[in-house]
Design a protein around this motif. Structure first.
Motif, PDB file in Angstrom:
ATOM      1  N   LEU A  34      10.631  -8.989   6.972  1.00 15.62           N
ATOM      2  CA  LEU A  34      10.366  -8.434   5.649  1.00 15.62           C
ATOM      3  C   LEU A  34      11.454  -8.914   4.703  1.00 15.62           C
ATOM      4  O   LEU A  34      12.641  -8.660   4.925  1.00 15.62           O
ATOM      5  CB  LEU A  34      10.372  -6.902   5.701  1.00 15.62           C
ATOM      6  N   MET A  35      11.065  -9.616   3.630  1.00 14.32           N
ATOM      7  CA  MET A  35      12.000 -10.041   2.587  1.00 14.32           C
ATOM      8  C   MET A  35      11.721  -9.227   1.328  1.00 14.32           C
ATOM      9  O   MET A  35      10.592  -9.242   0.824  1.00 14.32           O
ATOM     10  CB  MET A  35      11.852 -11.531   2.288  1.00 14.32           C
ATOM     11  N   ILE A  36      12.741  -8.537   0.818  1.00 14.82           N
ATOM     12  CA  ILE A  36      12.644  -7.821  -0.451  1.00 14.82           C
ATOM     13  C   ILE A  36      13.548  -8.545  -1.445  1.00 14.82           C
ATOM     14  O   ILE A  36      14.756  -8.658  -1.230  1.00 14.82           O
ATOM     15  CB  ILE A  36      13.058  -6.345  -0.300  1.00 14.82           C
ATOM     16  N   HIS A  37      12.956  -9.043  -2.523  1.00 17.05           N
ATOM     17  CA  HIS A  37      13.698  -9.876  -3.472  1.00 17.05           C
ATOM     18  C   HIS A  37      12.991  -9.794  -4.823  1.00 17.05           C
ATOM     19  O   HIS A  37      12.100  -8.968  -5.019  1.00 17.05           O
ATOM     20  CB  HIS A  37      13.747 -11.323  -2.967  1.00 17.05           C
ATOM     21  N   GLY A  38      13.402 -10.623  -5.754  1.00 19.29           N
ATOM     22  CA  GLY A  38      12.760 -10.654  -7.052  1.00 19.29           C
ATOM     23  C   GLY A  38      13.494 -11.551  -8.019  1.00 19.29           C
ATOM     24  O   GLY A  38      14.572 -12.083  -7.721  1.00 19.29           O
ATOM     25  N   ASP A  39      12.939 -11.718  -9.205  1.00 15.34           N
ATOM     26  CA  ASP A  39      13.530 -12.617 -10.193  1.00 15.34           C
ATOM     27  C   ASP A  39      14.856 -12.105 -10.733  1.00 15.34           C
ATOM     28  O   ASP A  39      15.628 -12.889 -11.302  1.00 15.34           O
ATOM     29  CB  ASP A  39      12.551 -12.840 -11.344  1.00 15.34           C
ATOM     30  N   ASN A  40      15.144 -10.811 -10.583  1.00 16.98           N
ATOM     31  CA  ASN A  40      16.422 -10.261 -11.022  1.00 16.98           C
ATOM     32  C   ASN A  40      17.430 -10.145  -9.880  1.00 16.98           C
ATOM     33  O   ASN A  40      18.490  -9.541 -10.053  1.00 16.98           O
ATOM     34  CB  ASN A  40      16.223  -8.888 -11.668  1.00 16.98           C
ATOM     35  N   CYS A  41      17.099 -10.718  -8.730  1.00 18.95           N
ATOM     36  CA  CYS A  41      18.038 -10.822  -7.621  1.00 18.95           C
ATOM     37  C   CYS A  41      18.666 -12.222  -7.626  1.00 18.95           C
ATOM     38  O   CYS A  41      18.196 -13.126  -8.307  1.00 18.95           O
ATOM     39  CB  CYS A  41      17.341 -10.558  -6.288  1.00 18.95           C
ATOM     40  N   PHE A  42      19.705 -12.383  -6.828  1.00 17.02           N
ATOM     41  CA  PHE A  42      20.468 -13.630  -6.840  1.00 17.02           C
ATOM     42  C   PHE A  42      19.649 -14.780  -6.253  1.00 17.02           C
ATOM     43  O   PHE A  42      19.024 -14.643  -5.196  1.00 17.02           O
ATOM     44  CB  PHE A  42      21.751 -13.434  -6.040  1.00 17.02           C
ATOM     45  N   LEU A  43      19.639 -15.911  -6.929  1.00 14.72           N
ATOM     46  CA  LEU A  43      19.029 -17.159  -6.476  1.00 14.72           C
ATOM     47  C   LEU A  43      17.604 -16.962  -5.930  1.00 14.72           C
ATOM     48  O   LEU A  43      17.322 -17.249  -4.770  1.00 14.72           O
ATOM     49  CB  LEU A  43      19.904 -17.814  -5.392  1.00 14.72           C
ATOM     50  N   PRO A  44      16.676 -16.520  -6.764  1.00 19.27           N
ATOM     51  CA  PRO A  44      15.299 -16.345  -6.285  1.00 19.27           C
ATOM     52  C   PRO A  44      14.678 -17.632  -5.753  1.00 19.27           C
ATOM     53  O   PRO A  44      13.838 -17.586  -4.846  1.00 19.27           O
ATOM     54  CB  PRO A  44      14.548 -15.817  -7.512  1.00 19.27           C
ATOM     55  N   SER A  45      15.085 -18.779  -6.283  1.00 19.50           N
ATOM     56  CA  SER A  45      14.526 -20.042  -5.795  1.00 19.50           C
ATOM     57  C   SER A  45      14.912 -20.279  -4.339  1.00 19.50           C
ATOM     58  O   SER A  45      14.106 -20.793  -3.549  1.00 19.50           O
ATOM     59  CB  SER A  45      14.996 -21.208  -6.666  1.00 19.50           C
ATOM     60  N   ALA A  46      16.139 -19.921  -3.968  1.00 14.79           N
ATOM     61  CA  ALA A  46      16.565 -20.085  -2.576  1.00 14.79           C
ATOM     62  C   ALA A  46      15.806 -19.143  -1.658  1.00 14.79           C
ATOM     63  O   ALA A  46      15.458 -19.504  -0.527  1.00 14.79           O
ATOM     64  CB  ALA A  46      18.069 -19.847  -2.456  1.00 14.79           C
ATOM     65  N   ALA A  47      15.524 -17.932  -2.130  1.00 22.25           N
ATOM     66  CA  ALA A  47      14.725 -16.989  -1.337  1.00 22.25           C
ATOM     67  C   ALA A  47      13.339 -17.563  -1.070  1.00 22.25           C
ATOM     68  O   ALA A  47      12.829 -17.507   0.058  1.00 22.25           O
ATOM     69  CB  ALA A  47      14.621 -15.653  -2.066  1.00 22.25           C
ATOM     70  N   LYS A  48      12.735 -18.144  -2.091  1.00 25.96           N
ATOM     71  CA  LYS A  48      11.395 -18.719  -1.920  1.00 25.96           C
ATOM     72  C   LYS A  48      11.418 -19.912  -0.966  1.00 25.96           C
ATOM     73  O   LYS A  48      10.486 -20.092  -0.173  1.00 25.96           O
ATOM     74  CB  LYS A  48      10.832 -19.119  -3.280  1.00 25.96           C
ATOM     75  N   ARG A  49      12.465 -20.737  -1.035  1.00 23.41           N
ATOM     76  CA  ARG A  49      12.550 -21.865  -0.102  1.00 23.41           C
ATOM     77  C   ARG A  49      12.677 -21.368   1.341  1.00 23.41           C
ATOM     78  O   ARG A  49      12.099 -21.960   2.258  1.00 23.41           O
ATOM     79  CB  ARG A  49      13.740 -22.760  -0.459  1.00 23.41           C
ATOM     80  N   HIS A  50      13.425 -20.300   1.530  1.00 25.78           N
ATOM     81  CA  HIS A  50      13.614 -19.790   2.883  1.00 25.78           C
ATOM     82  C   HIS A  50      12.316 -19.216   3.448  1.00 25.78           C
ATOM     83  O   HIS A  50      11.914 -19.559   4.565  1.00 25.78           O
ATOM     84  CB  HIS A  50      14.728 -18.736   2.907  1.00 25.78           C
ATOM     85  N   ILE A  51      11.661 -18.370   2.708  1.00 22.97           N
ATOM     86  CA  ILE A  51      10.432 -17.774   3.249  1.00 22.97           C
ATOM     87  C   ILE A  51       9.355 -18.847   3.391  1.00 22.97           C
ATOM     88  O   ILE A  51       8.487 -18.764   4.272  1.00 22.97           O
ATOM     89  CB  ILE A  51       9.948 -16.589   2.389  1.00 22.97           C
ATOM     90  N   GLY A  52       9.439 -19.877   2.575  1.00 24.44           N
ATOM     91  CA  GLY A  52       8.477 -20.968   2.694  1.00 24.44           C
ATOM     92  C   GLY A  52       8.671 -21.807   3.933  1.00 24.44           C
ATOM     93  O   GLY A  52       7.756 -22.560   4.327  1.00 24.44           O
ATOM     94  N   ALA A  53       9.834 -21.693   4.573  1.00 22.24           N
ATOM     95  CA  ALA A  53      10.119 -22.478   5.777  1.00 22.24           C
ATOM     96  C   ALA A  53       9.761 -21.757   7.058  1.00 22.24           C
ATOM     97  O   ALA A  53       9.919 -22.313   8.147  1.00 22.24           O
ATOM     98  CB  ALA A  53      11.600 -22.855   5.807  1.00 22.24           C
ATOM     99  N   ILE A  54       9.242 -20.529   6.959  1.00 25.20           N
ATOM    100  CA  ILE A  54       8.972 -19.739   8.159  1.00 25.20           C
ATOM    101  C   ILE A  54       7.786 -20.314   8.930  1.00 25.20           C
ATOM    102  O   ILE A  54       6.853 -20.899   8.354  1.00 25.20           O
ATOM    103  CB  ILE A  54       8.717 -18.262   7.786  1.00 25.20           C
ATOM    104  N   ALA A  55       7.843 -20.179  10.242  1.00 24.23           N
ATOM    105  CA  ALA A  55       6.736 -20.659  11.079  1.00 24.23           C
ATOM    106  C   ALA A  55       5.468 -19.869  10.746  1.00 24.23           C
ATOM    107  O   ALA A  55       5.516 -18.645  10.568  1.00 24.23           O
ATOM    108  CB  ALA A  55       7.093 -20.487  12.552  1.00 24.23           C
ATOM    109  N   PRO A  56       4.319 -20.536  10.668  1.00 26.29           N
ATOM    110  CA  PRO A  56       3.090 -19.832  10.276  1.00 26.29           C
ATOM    111  C   PRO A  56       2.671 -18.743  11.253  1.00 26.29           C
ATOM    112  O   PRO A  56       1.910 -17.840  10.899  1.00 26.29           O
ATOM    113  CB  PRO A  56       2.048 -20.952  10.198  1.00 26.29           C
ATOM    114  N   THR A  57       3.157 -18.810  12.482  1.00 25.42           N
ATOM    115  CA  THR A  57       2.795 -17.801  13.472  1.00 25.42           C
ATOM    116  C   THR A  57       3.687 -16.559  13.410  1.00 25.42           C
ATOM    117  O   THR A  57       3.412 -15.574  14.106  1.00 25.42           O
ATOM    118  CB  THR A  57       2.890 -18.398  14.888  1.00 25.42           C
TER     119      THR A  57
END
Length: 304
Positions: free
Chosen positions: A234-257
């Motif tokens: 579970l990732m809780i984040h948002g545009d008013n949190c630190f480095l939202p672009s890095a959060a999106k890159r990380h969750i985007g790298a997760i295994a699909p399973t």
């Protein structure tokens, strides 16, 4: 709830924590909590430990090596690789306890603790679940956005010089951990200092940072560990949190399973540290995630 002072060892160094337990007897699920950069357990980790104990979890807020009540030299050394090892030791300590359901031990991470938790989760094949909150996720793009490329290079070079000095002489160079004006500190900026400063004034947090930390901190990244995570995340984040672009890159790298969910909202980053209504809502989401970790896979962007 019941609060128990506990200690466990990593490489012969004692780590000290406060264990918050529900008043009911019998075994319970557990969670190890790691906080932000330079954290002490009495800060955000304790806020979440109390609330998760209220929701039926045995929750461990502990000091990583070199800070707070835990051992290790030199003091105030920020070493992410050691924090990963400490977090894994905390999970294994919880698994060893007679009052813990050993198959239901999870991790909660706040801010930069999230990058270390991602790394630990990728190396813990039997972790029950992972929750990261207002994470500072580490990759090259994020580091350059955080410090600029020139600033990153300068800090890393200074850290490496300080690390060599320590290795050669045993002497440690220190700067402040946070300052509202001076940029040559661990966490510069009025935004950060406004939160950390009062903790230093009360004597609960030490406003000191070993310069050699930057040799370790700025060599660390977490995104390569993401595909190895098997535990529901579970990732809780948002545009008013630190480095939202890095959060999106990380969750985007997760295994699909791998089961995962993203809650993306407008909550300001530091509100997750101590704002009561935000703490309560986050604790509700996190406890629900941990309790439902074994249900069927789902993913996507959750509503606020």
């Amino acid at each position: 709830m019941i609060v128990e002072k506990v200690s466990f060892n990593i490489d012969g160094t004692p780590l000290v924590g406060d264990l918050y337990k529900p008043a009911s007897t019998g075994k319970a699920p557990a969670v190890a909590i790691i906080g932000p950069m330079t954290y002490h357990k009495e800060q955000a980790p304790t806020e979440y430990a109390k609330r998760l104990a209220d929701r039926g979890f045995i929750a461990l807020a502990y000091d990583s090596r070199y800070r707070g009540e835990s051992g290790g030299e030199p003091r105030e050394w920020e070493n992410p690789a050691h924090k990963v090892a400490d977090l894994k030791a905390a999970v294994n300590y919880l698994k060893s306890r007679d009052d813990v359901e050993s198959g239901q031990v999870s991790i909660l991470a706040i801010c930069q603790g999230s990058s270390e938790a991602v790394k630990a989760a990728g190396e813990l094949p039997d972790l029950h679940a992972l929750a990261t909150l207002a994470g500072h996720y580490r990759d090259a793009e994020g580091d350059f956005e955080w410090l600029t490329e020139d600033g990153y290079a300068a800090r890393k070079a200074a850290g490496e010089a300080a690390a060599k000095k320590y290795a050669d002489t045993g002497k440690v160079d220190y700067v402040k951990a946070s300052d509202p004006v001076d940029v040559n500190v661990g966490m510069p900026g009025d935004f950060v200092f406004a939160w950390y400063g009062p903790w230093a004034d009360r004597g609960i947090w030490k406003n000191r940072y070993a310069v050699m930390s930057d040799a370790d901190l700025l060599s660390f990244e977490s995104i390569s560990a993401v595909p190895n995570i098997k535990a529901p995340w579970l990732m809780i984040h948002g545009d008013n949190c630190f480095l939202p672009s890095a959060a999106k890159r990380h969750i985007g790298a997760i295994a699909p399973t791998t089961k995962h969910e993203v809650v993306w909202n407008d909550t300001p980053h530091l509100s997750y540290y101590d704002q009561p209504d935000v703490l309560e809502e986050a604790a509700d989401r996190i406890s629900k995630w941990f309790n439902n970790a074994n249900t069927s896979n789902h993913s996507g962007l959750g509503a606020a």
